[in-house]
Design a protein around this motif. Structure first.
Motif, PDB file in Angstrom:
ATOM      1  N   GLY A   1       0.816  -1.212   0.000  1.00 40.01           N
ATOM      2  CA  GLY A   1       0.000   0.000   0.000  1.00 40.01           C
ATOM      3  C   GLY A   1       0.843   1.252   0.000  1.00 40.01           C
ATOM      4  O   GLY A   1       0.515   2.248  -0.655  1.00 40.01           O
ATOM      5  N   TRP A   2       1.953   1.211   0.723  1.00 43.22           N
ATOM      6  CA  TRP A   2       2.875   2.344   0.784  1.00 43.22           C
ATOM      7  C   TRP A   2       3.443   2.637  -0.608  1.00 43.22           C
ATOM      8  O   TRP A   2       3.422   3.780  -1.075  1.00 43.22           O
ATOM      9  CB  TRP A   2       3.992   2.006   1.766  1.00 43.22           C
ATOM     10  CG  TRP A   2       4.955   3.104   2.050  1.00 43.22           C
ATOM     11  CD1 TRP A   2       6.175   3.300   1.471  1.00 43.22           C
ATOM     12  CD2 TRP A   2       4.798   4.154   3.013  1.00 43.22           C
ATOM     13  NE1 TRP A   2       6.784   4.396   2.016  1.00 43.22           N
ATOM     14  CE2 TRP A   2       5.958   4.944   2.965  1.00 43.22           C
ATOM     15  CE3 TRP A   2       3.785   4.499   3.908  1.00 43.22           C
ATOM     16  CZ2 TRP A   2       6.144   6.057   3.778  1.00 43.22           C
ATOM     17  CZ3 TRP A   2       3.978   5.603   4.719  1.00 43.22           C
ATOM     18  CH2 TRP A   2       5.142   6.375   4.646  1.00 43.22           C
ATOM     19  N   ALA A   3       3.925   1.601  -1.279  1.00 46.14           N
ATOM     20  CA  ALA A   3       4.510   1.778  -2.608  1.00 46.14           C
ATOM     21  C   ALA A   3       3.453   2.181  -3.639  1.00 46.14           C
ATOM     22  O   ALA A   3       3.713   3.012  -4.514  1.00 46.14           O
ATOM     23  CB  ALA A   3       5.220   0.500  -3.040  1.00 46.14           C
ATOM     24  N   GLU A   4       2.248   1.601  -3.549  1.00 47.65           N
ATOM     25  CA  GLU A   4       1.174   1.954  -4.479  1.00 47.65           C
ATOM     26  C   GLU A   4       0.786   3.424  -4.359  1.00 47.65           C
ATOM     27  O   GLU A   4       0.314   4.022  -5.313  1.00 47.65           O
ATOM     28  CB  GLU A   4      -0.046   1.064  -4.246  1.00 47.65           C
ATOM     29  CG  GLU A   4       0.128  -0.342  -4.769  1.00 47.65           C
ATOM     30  CD  GLU A   4      -0.975  -1.284  -4.343  1.00 47.65           C
ATOM     31  OE1 GLU A   4      -2.019  -0.820  -3.825  1.00 47.65           O
ATOM     32  OE2 GLU A   4      -0.800  -2.504  -4.518  1.00 47.65           O
ATOM     33  N   ALA A   5       0.987   4.015  -3.189  1.00 49.02           N
ATOM     34  CA  ALA A   5       0.703   5.430  -2.981  1.00 49.02           C
ATOM     35  C   ALA A   5       1.833   6.312  -3.513  1.00 49.02           C
ATOM     36  O   ALA A   5       1.775   7.536  -3.406  1.00 49.02           O
ATOM     37  CB  ALA A   5       0.464   5.706  -1.498  1.00 49.02           C
ATOM     38  N   GLY A   6       2.869   5.686  -4.079  1.00 45.83           N
ATOM     39  CA  GLY A   6       3.983   6.438  -4.641  1.00 45.83           C
ATOM     40  C   GLY A   6       4.965   6.944  -3.596  1.00 45.83           C
ATOM     41  O   GLY A   6       5.773   7.828  -3.880  1.00 45.83           O
ATOM     42  N   LEU A   7       4.921   6.369  -2.407  1.00 46.70           N
ATOM     43  CA  LEU A   7       5.818   6.798  -1.340  1.00 46.70           C
ATOM     44  C   LEU A   7       7.137   6.034  -1.429  1.00 46.70           C
ATOM     45  O   LEU A   7       7.175   4.906  -1.923  1.00 46.70           O
ATOM     46  CB  LEU A   7       5.140   6.590   0.012  1.00 46.70           C
ATOM     47  CG  LEU A   7       3.879   7.447   0.188  1.00 46.70           C
ATOM     48  CD1 LEU A   7       3.073   6.993   1.393  1.00 46.70           C
ATOM     49  CD2 LEU A   7       4.252   8.919   0.313  1.00 46.70           C
ATOM     50  N   PRO A   8       8.219   6.632  -0.952  1.00 47.54           N
ATOM     51  CA  PRO A   8       9.532   6.001  -1.113  1.00 47.54           C
ATOM     52  C   PRO A   8       9.699   4.751  -0.248  1.00 47.54           C
ATOM     53  O   PRO A   8       9.121   4.634   0.831  1.00 47.54           O
ATOM     54  CB  PRO A   8      10.500   7.095  -0.665  1.00 47.54           C
ATOM     55  CG  PRO A   8       9.714   7.939   0.278  1.00 47.54           C
ATOM     56  CD  PRO A   8       8.294   7.907  -0.236  1.00 47.54           C
ATOM     57  N   THR A   9      10.506   3.844  -0.763  1.00 45.89           N
ATOM     58  CA  THR A   9      10.900   2.654  -0.011  1.00 45.89           C
ATOM     59  C   THR A   9      12.423   2.589  -0.016  1.00 45.89           C
ATOM     60  O   THR A   9      13.086   3.331  -0.736  1.00 45.89           O
ATOM     61  CB  THR A   9      10.320   1.363  -0.629  1.00 45.89           C
ATOM     62  OG1 THR A   9      10.817   1.228  -1.963  1.00 45.89           O
ATOM     63  CG2 THR A   9       8.794   1.374  -0.626  1.00 45.89           C
ATOM     64  N   GLU A  10      12.944   1.695   0.780  1.00 47.40           N
ATOM     65  CA  GLU A  10      14.390   1.491   0.822  1.00 47.40           C
ATOM     66  C   GLU A  10      14.671  -0.001   0.892  1.00 47.40           C
ATOM     67  O   GLU A  10      13.778  -0.794   1.188  1.00 47.40           O
ATOM     68  CB  GLU A  10      15.015   2.207   2.032  1.00 47.40           C
ATOM     69  CG  GLU A  10      14.585   1.636   3.370  1.00 47.40           C
ATOM     70  CD  GLU A  10      15.127   2.404   4.573  1.00 47.40           C
ATOM     71  OE1 GLU A  10      15.629   3.532   4.430  1.00 47.40           O
ATOM     72  OE2 GLU A  10      15.029   1.841   5.692  1.00 47.40           O
ATOM     73  N   ASP A  11      15.931  -0.373   0.614  1.00 49.18           N
ATOM     74  CA  ASP A  11      16.318  -1.769   0.733  1.00 49.18           C
ATOM     75  C   ASP A  11      16.098  -2.238   2.165  1.00 49.18           C
ATOM     76  O   ASP A  11      16.393  -1.513   3.119  1.00 49.18           O
ATOM     77  CB  ASP A  11      17.796  -1.969   0.377  1.00 49.18           C
ATOM     78  CG  ASP A  11      18.072  -1.809  -1.102  1.00 49.18           C
ATOM     79  OD1 ASP A  11      17.138  -1.971  -1.911  1.00 49.18           O
ATOM     80  OD2 ASP A  11      19.234  -1.505  -1.454  1.00 49.18           O
ATOM     81  N   ALA A  12      15.572  -3.445   2.296  1.00 51.14           N
ATOM     82  CA  ALA A  12      15.324  -4.019   3.608  1.00 51.14           C
ATOM     83  C   ALA A  12      16.426  -5.021   3.954  1.00 51.14           C
ATOM     84  O   ALA A  12      16.796  -5.843   3.115  1.00 51.14           O
ATOM     85  CB  ALA A  12      13.964  -4.721   3.622  1.00 51.14           C
ATOM     86  N   ASN A  13      16.918  -4.912   5.155  1.00 52.75           N
ATOM     87  CA  ASN A  13      17.950  -5.834   5.656  1.00 52.75           C
ATOM     88  C   ASN A  13      17.517  -6.336   7.019  1.00 52.75           C
ATOM     89  O   ASN A  13      17.379  -5.547   7.961  1.00 52.75           O
ATOM     90  CB  ASN A  13      19.300  -5.126   5.751  1.00 52.75           C
ATOM     91  CG  ASN A  13      19.805  -4.718   4.386  1.00 52.75           C
ATOM     92  OD1 ASN A  13      20.023  -5.572   3.536  1.00 52.75           O
ATOM     93  ND2 ASN A  13      19.956  -3.429   4.157  1.00 52.75           N
ATOM     94  N   PRO A  14      17.302  -7.648   7.144  1.00 58.36           N
ATOM     95  CA  PRO A  14      16.839  -8.163   8.427  1.00 58.36           C
ATOM     96  C   PRO A  14      17.914  -8.113   9.498  1.00 58.36           C
ATOM     97  O   PRO A  14      19.102  -8.227   9.208  1.00 58.36           O
ATOM     98  CB  PRO A  14      16.497  -9.622   8.091  1.00 58.36           C
ATOM     99  CG  PRO A  14      17.381  -9.959   6.932  1.00 58.36           C
ATOM    100  CD  PRO A  14      17.515  -8.690   6.144  1.00 58.36           C
ATOM    101  N   LEU A  15      17.459  -7.918  10.734  1.00 58.67           N
ATOM    102  CA  LEU A  15      18.393  -8.030  11.849  1.00 58.67           C
ATOM    103  C   LEU A  15      18.826  -9.482  11.960  1.00 58.67           C
ATOM    104  O   LEU A  15      18.053 -10.393  11.616  1.00 58.67           O
ATOM    105  CB  LEU A  15      17.728  -7.583  13.147  1.00 58.67           C
ATOM    106  CG  LEU A  15      17.381  -6.096  13.267  1.00 58.67           C
ATOM    107  CD1 LEU A  15      16.798  -5.792  14.639  1.00 58.67           C
ATOM    108  CD2 LEU A  15      18.591  -5.218  13.000  1.00 58.67           C
TER     109      LEU A  15
END
Length: 188
Positions: free
Chosen positions: A167-181
């Motif tokens: 939903g965040w991406a569909e709204a055109g909002l920025p994302t970043e690479d995800a790295n798990p702890l």
């Protein structure tokens, strides 16, 4: 063509066309416990003890620093000593998120439950009133389970974002690479 003939023709076309009404959406009830299987399925409209947010509300919450976003997408682990996560593809998350994989499983092992509780304690500085925002993908029970688990641990400002990073991406909002702890260590 006469007006009567045109009306009859239009009525005939309407009657001949198949009626396709959208199936009624059956609301999903909030279960008493955790969802144990089929995590990618419609979720309840809310969660007792948590605030359910849409994309606009999440954006406003994060812009004012009202919660720490926690991504809970599931990951497989290697069977090697130390059990590293297996990242078969890149994952994206809401900027500033912490990724705690597998804490949303319905029945995680005790080491994962302890790992989750310890990270929440560390990330909030022990403040049970610190805002927490849990999310995964859309139609994903992992974030619902995790938010419920945080409520049961005594956190009082728990937010759940059912639309997730989708939903965040569909709204055109920025994302970043995800790295798990790094994951919990296997029992000796």
């Amino acid at each position: 063509m006469t007006p009567i003939l045109a009306t009859l023709l239009a009525a005939g076309l309407l009657l001949a066309a198949p009626l396709r009404a959208a199936p009624p959406e059956i609301p999903v009830e909030e279960p008493a416990g955790f969802r144990l299987t089929d995590y990618r399925a419609p979720t309840p409209p809310g969660l007792a003890g948590a605030t359910t947010l849409d994309t606009g509300a999440v954006r406003a919450l994060l812009e004012r620093g009202g919660a720490l976003p926690i991504y809970v997408q599931k990951l497989d682990r290697s069977s090697l000593p130390g059990a590293p996560w297996l990242l078969s593809k890149p994952f994206r998350q809401i900027p500033g998120s912490v990724w705690l994989p597998n804490v949303g499983l319905g029945a995680p092992d005790p080491a994962t439950l302890d790992w989750f509780a310890r990270h929440l304690e560390r990330l909030t500085g022990g403040d049970r009133a610190h805002g927490l925002l849990f999310y995964c993908l859309s139609d994903c029970w992992l974030s619902w389970n995790t938010a419920k688990r945080a409520v049961l641990l005594g956190y009082t400002r728990v937010h759940w974002y059912p639309a997730g990073v989708d939903g965040w991406a569909e709204a055109g909002l920025p994302t970043e690479d995800a790295n798990p702890l790094p994951g919990p260590q296997p029992a000796p």
